[in-house]
Write an enzyme that holds these catalytic residues in place. Structure first.
Site, short mmCIF file in Angstrom:
data_model
loop_
_atom_site.label_atom_id
_atom_site.label_comp_id
_atom_site.label_asym_id
_atom_site.label_seq_id
_atom_site.Cartn_x
_atom_site.Cartn_y
_atom_site.Cartn_z
CG HIS A 186 -4.39 -4.96 -2.05
ND1 HIS A 186 -3.86 -3.81 -1.52
CD2 HIS A 186 -5.44 -4.56 -2.83
CE1 HIS A 186 -4.55 -2.76 -1.95
NE2 HIS A 186 -5.51 -3.18 -2.74
CD GLU B 114 -9.42 -3.23 -2.12
OE1 GLU B 114 -8.39 -3.18 -2.83
OE2 GLU B 114 -10.06 -2.21 -1.79
CG HIS C 259 -7.42 -2.31 -7.64
ND1 HIS C 259 -8.72 -2.08 -7.24
CD2 HIS C 259 -6.69 -2.37 -6.49
CE1 HIS C 259 -8.76 -1.99 -5.92
NE2 HIS C 259 -7.54 -2.17 -5.43
CO CO Z 1 -7.01 -1.80 -3.46
#
Ligand code: CO
Length: 136
Positions: free
Chosen positions: A79, A130, A7
């Site tokens: 992020h 991440e 994502h």
């Molecule tokens: Co995230």
């Protein structure tokens, strides 16, 4: 080492407004809000065929995104999340290469119930990264 882009996360000042914009203006499919107190955020996912966009709103007093929104009051890209199959192996490889792991360095459970880690943005060209462990 990296799998798919899981994502892309956007910090938003008001989740209700952001959900309405994505759902009603863009016609997107948006998940129900999920509070993640351990991460200091409430999240929803906008679901696409090939990836997801995570919308993040601060939750609680010491939200991890409060500083970001103070600098970016309209919100912004926060992020990007890459999938790995073995998060501890990925962490150890990155540490050996000199990258900094945020927080305790131990994975926490993220929004999908999988272990996640965050990597210092200064080591990745200004973008917070991440890693999420996704098996097979
Ligand atoms: Co995230």
């Amino acid at each position: 080492m990296l799998g798919r882009v899981n994502h892309i996360a956007l910090a938003v000042p008001n989740l209700d407004v952001a959900v309405a914009r994505y759902r009603d203006s863009l016609g997107a499919t948006v998940s129900v809000p999920q509070p993640l107190p351990e991460h200091g955020v409430t999240v929803v996912f906008v679901v696409f065929d090939n990836t997801k966009v995570e919308l993040l709103e601060p939750l609680g007093e010491n939200s991890s995104i409060a500083g970001f929104l103070a600098k970016n009051p309209d919100g912004g890209m926060h992020h990007i999340c890459y999938e790995v199959t073995d998060i501890l192996a990925a962490r150890d490889h990155l540490k050996a290469a000199g990258a900094r792991i945020l927080g305790s360095g131990e994975p926490k459970i993220g929004a999908h119930g999988n272990p996640v880690l965050f990597l210092h943005p200064k080591d990745f060209f200004g973008t917070l990264v991440e890693l999420e462990e996704v098996k097979g």
